[in-house]
Design a protein around this motif. Structure first.
Motif, PDB file in Angstrom:
ATOM      1  N   UNK A  23      -5.905  40.638 -48.527  1.00 11.35           N
ATOM      2  CA  UNK A  23      -7.238  40.601 -48.003  1.00 11.35           C
ATOM      3  C   UNK A  23      -7.545  39.084 -47.402  1.00 11.35           C
ATOM      4  N   UNK A  24      -8.320  38.948 -46.617  1.00 15.48           N
ATOM      5  CA  UNK A  24      -8.894  37.794 -46.085  1.00 15.48           C
ATOM      6  C   UNK A  24      -9.912  37.291 -47.024  1.00 15.48           C
ATOM      7  N   UNK A  25     -10.105  35.988 -46.959  1.00 14.88           N
ATOM      8  CA  UNK A  25     -11.292  35.344 -47.803  1.00 14.88           C
ATOM      9  C   UNK A  25     -12.726  36.243 -47.688  1.00 14.88           C
ATOM     10  N   UNK A  26     -12.948  36.755 -46.298  1.00 11.96           N
ATOM     11  CA  UNK A  26     -14.304  37.185 -46.135  1.00 11.96           C
ATOM     12  C   UNK A  26     -13.992  38.613 -46.785  1.00 11.96           C
ATOM     13  N   UNK A  27     -12.851  39.248 -46.671  1.00 10.15           N
ATOM     14  CA  UNK A  27     -13.004  40.817 -47.345  1.00 10.15           C
ATOM     15  C   UNK A  27     -12.978  40.762 -48.709  1.00 10.15           C
ATOM     16  N   UNK A  28     -12.432  39.440 -49.215  1.00 10.00           N
ATOM     17  CA  UNK A  28     -12.626  39.418 -50.779  1.00 10.00           C
ATOM     18  C   UNK A  28     -14.078  39.090 -51.165  1.00 10.00           C
ATOM     19  N   UNK A  29     -14.832  38.673 -50.423  1.00 10.50           N
ATOM     20  CA  UNK A  29     -16.295  38.309 -50.569  1.00 10.50           C
ATOM     21  C   UNK A  29     -16.343  37.178 -51.585  1.00 10.50           C
ATOM     22  N   UNK A  30     -15.442  36.148 -51.306  1.00  8.07           N
ATOM     23  CA  UNK A  30     -15.686  34.800 -52.245  1.00  8.07           C
ATOM     24  C   UNK A  30     -16.226  33.786 -51.187  1.00  8.07           C
ATOM     25  N   UNK A  31     -16.842  32.750 -51.817  1.00  4.00           N
ATOM     26  CA  UNK A  31     -16.923  31.595 -51.180  1.00  4.00           C
ATOM     27  C   UNK A  31     -16.402  30.339 -51.972  1.00  4.00           C
ATOM     28  N   UNK A  32     -16.235  29.334 -51.364  1.00  6.28           N
ATOM     29  CA  UNK A  32     -15.545  28.280 -51.795  1.00  6.28           C
ATOM     30  C   UNK A  32     -16.242  26.943 -51.576  1.00  6.28           C
TER      31      UNK A  32
ATOM     32  N   UNK B 147     -22.805  23.442 -51.652  1.00  3.81           N
ATOM     33  CA  UNK B 147     -22.868  24.546 -52.775  1.00  3.81           C
ATOM     34  C   UNK B 147     -23.913  25.382 -52.138  1.00  3.81           C
ATOM     35  N   UNK B 148     -25.064  25.212 -51.508  1.00  2.00           N
ATOM     36  CA  UNK B 148     -25.903  25.999 -51.024  1.00  2.00           C
ATOM     37  C   UNK B 148     -25.316  26.811 -49.666  1.00  2.00           C
ATOM     38  N   UNK B 149     -24.337  26.230 -49.121  1.00  2.15           N
ATOM     39  CA  UNK B 149     -23.882  26.782 -47.846  1.00  2.15           C
ATOM     40  C   UNK B 149     -22.761  28.164 -48.556  1.00  2.15           C
ATOM     41  N   UNK B 150     -22.295  28.063 -49.604  1.00  2.00           N
ATOM     42  CA  UNK B 150     -21.533  28.816 -50.010  1.00  2.00           C
ATOM     43  C   UNK B 150     -22.413  29.908 -51.067  1.00  2.00           C
ATOM     44  N   UNK B 151     -23.337  29.476 -51.438  1.00  2.00           N
ATOM     45  CA  UNK B 151     -24.372  30.387 -52.342  1.00  2.00           C
ATOM     46  C   UNK B 151     -25.120  31.416 -51.484  1.00  2.00           C
ATOM     47  N   UNK B 152     -25.479  30.889 -50.167  1.00  2.00           N
ATOM     48  CA  UNK B 152     -26.290  31.785 -49.370  1.00  2.00           C
ATOM     49  C   UNK B 152     -25.510  32.931 -48.970  1.00  2.00           C
ATOM     50  N   UNK B 153     -24.359  33.151 -49.124  1.00  2.00           N
ATOM     51  CA  UNK B 153     -23.349  34.297 -48.547  1.00  2.00           C
ATOM     52  C   UNK B 153     -23.379  35.325 -49.562  1.00  2.00           C
ATOM     53  N   UNK B 154     -24.203  34.909 -50.860  1.00  2.00           N
ATOM     54  CA  UNK B 154     -24.135  36.028 -51.920  1.00  2.00           C
ATOM     55  C   UNK B 154     -22.959  36.475 -52.334  1.00  2.00           C
ATOM     56  N   UNK B 155     -22.044  35.700 -52.564  1.00  2.00           N
ATOM     57  CA  UNK B 155     -20.290  36.167 -52.920  1.00  2.00           C
ATOM     58  C   UNK B 155     -20.224  36.852 -54.135  1.00  2.00           C
ATOM     59  N   UNK B 156     -19.163  37.426 -54.233  1.00  2.00           N
ATOM     60  CA  UNK B 156     -18.812  38.147 -55.668  1.00  2.00           C
ATOM     61  C   UNK B 156     -18.234  37.110 -56.513  1.00  2.00           C
ATOM     62  N   UNK B 157     -17.576  36.034 -56.109  1.00  2.00           N
ATOM     63  CA  UNK B 157     -16.895  35.248 -56.646  1.00  2.00           C
ATOM     64  C   UNK B 157     -17.026  33.736 -56.160  1.00  2.00           C
ATOM     65  N   UNK B 158     -17.463  32.775 -56.862  1.00  2.00           N
ATOM     66  CA  UNK B 158     -17.758  31.250 -56.405  1.00  2.00           C
ATOM     67  C   UNK B 158     -16.715  30.345 -56.771  1.00  2.00           C
ATOM     68  N   UNK B 159     -16.049  29.735 -56.007  1.00  6.29           N
ATOM     69  CA  UNK B 159     -14.707  28.983 -56.315  1.00  6.29           C
ATOM     70  C   UNK B 159     -14.941  27.404 -55.971  1.00  6.29           C
TER      71      UNK B 159
END
Length: 334
Positions: free
Chosen positions: A70-79, A144-156
């Motif tokens: 899976x791509x990062x977007x498909x995994x719904x993770x933000x880094x 951090x806000x740029x990653x958080x705004x996507x509402x990811x399942x996992x925060x890296x």
């Protein structure tokens, strides 16, 4: 939020194996910190979870789904990276919204989510400013806000505080801890700084040479290190090590600086004071023993010792740590 399972994960670059058979489960909503020296594989492992690199062997599961391809977007993770990587010509609001803008989300949704994240991170008054008008801590909060705004399942997070000075790092550790308590997103954090690991983590993963040395809560890691490596890496000043002075399985004995007592000139070990660190709340005394070793002692409060003066040291016996010839912890045996 999401659970992450790493099953027999290995990574090779050419013939060099940089990660070797990693097995780990990260619970839904948990804050886990990978810590270890440079080159131990912690950032590589984080990139595998993110989908930025491909694994060589094994499986990565997110909520029970194999995510290897899976791509990062498909995994719904933000880094969040060590570098803020903010666009200098954009305002804070535009930087935070950038991913949502690329996804062509409705303007009303973008504004609502940016404002919500800005409130969470204390950035509301800074949304119109560009990165050059922000402090280092503020720029990191925007990243951090740029990653958080996507509402990811996992925060890296890969060493996100490394570019900040000591005072800001302390402030940001507090903010990150409070942020995780509020949002509860599964978080995996990489650092070489054992203080960050001990203060932020629900559980710490200590890595060494591409392997996991120990997994546990901060106090489990500190009080019951599984190996001599862990005992020496976690703790500041680091644990003192001495050769075992008796027969048996032990080849080394460890004692933390706070578990050594100064006792005049008649102790289990004797030596001359080589350095006194006066920290205000604590005093760290470094003593060079008769056999050439340097032992560190932590005393609560303010004390003064003359460099060159001879002191004796006595260990608190119940706090001795014994390790076998392979450097593994011995439980209740000497």
């Amino acid at each position: 939020m999401a659970r992450i399972d790493l099953k027999n994960v290995s990574k090779r670059f050419g013939h060099a194996k940089v990660l070797d058979d990693i097995n780990l489960t990260i619970a839904d909503g948990e804050f886990v910190v990978f810590v270890g020296p440079s080159g131990c594989g912690k950032s590589t492992l984080l990139r595998l979870v993110a989908g930025l690199d491909e694994i060589s062997d094994g499986q990565i599961l997110i909520d029970g789904v194999v995510s290897n391809k899976m791509t990062p977007r498909q995994r719904n993770v933000a880094m969040v990276f060590q570098s803020y990587a903010l666009y200098p010509h954009m305002t804070s609001a535009q930087n935070i919204a950038f991913g949502l803008t690329l996804e062509r989300r409705p303007r009303a949704e973008i504004d609502q989510r940016v404002n919500a994240v800005a409130t969470t991170l204390g950035l509301t008054e800074l949304l119109a400013r560009r990165p050059g008008q922000l402090s280092g801590g503020q720029r990191q909060r925007v990243a951090i806000g740029r990653a958080l705004v996507r509402e990811p399942r996992v925060f890296l997070m890969d060493e996100p505080l490394s570019n900040l000075d000591a005072g800001l790092r302390t402030d940001m550790r507090v903010e990150l801890s409070e942020l995780h308590r509020r949002i509860g997103t599964t978080t995996v954090y990489v650092t070489h700084d054992q203080i960050e690991a001990m203060t932020l983590a629900d559980r710490v993963v200590v890595m060494n040479a591409g392997r996991v040395e120990q997994v546990g809560t901060p106090m489990e890691i500190y009080n019951q290190p599984a190996s001599k490596f862990v005992a020496g890496f976690i703790g500041s000043p680091k644990m003192n090590f001495l050769a075992a002075d008796h027969n048996g399985q032990s080849s080394a004995v460890g004692i933390r600086p706070e578990h050594l007592r100064i006792s005049g000139a008649n102790g289990a070990w004797n030596g001359a004071v080589s350095l006194v660190e006066r920290l205000g709340s604590d005093t760290i005394v470094h003593i060079k023993t008769d056999d050439g070793r340097t032992l560190s002692v932590r005393e609560t409060g303010q004390h003064d010792y003359a460099v060159g003066s001879v002191l004796g040291l006595v260990p608190v016996e119940e706090h001795l740590h014994r390790f076998d010839r392979e450097g593994r912890r011995l439980e209740g045996r000497s």
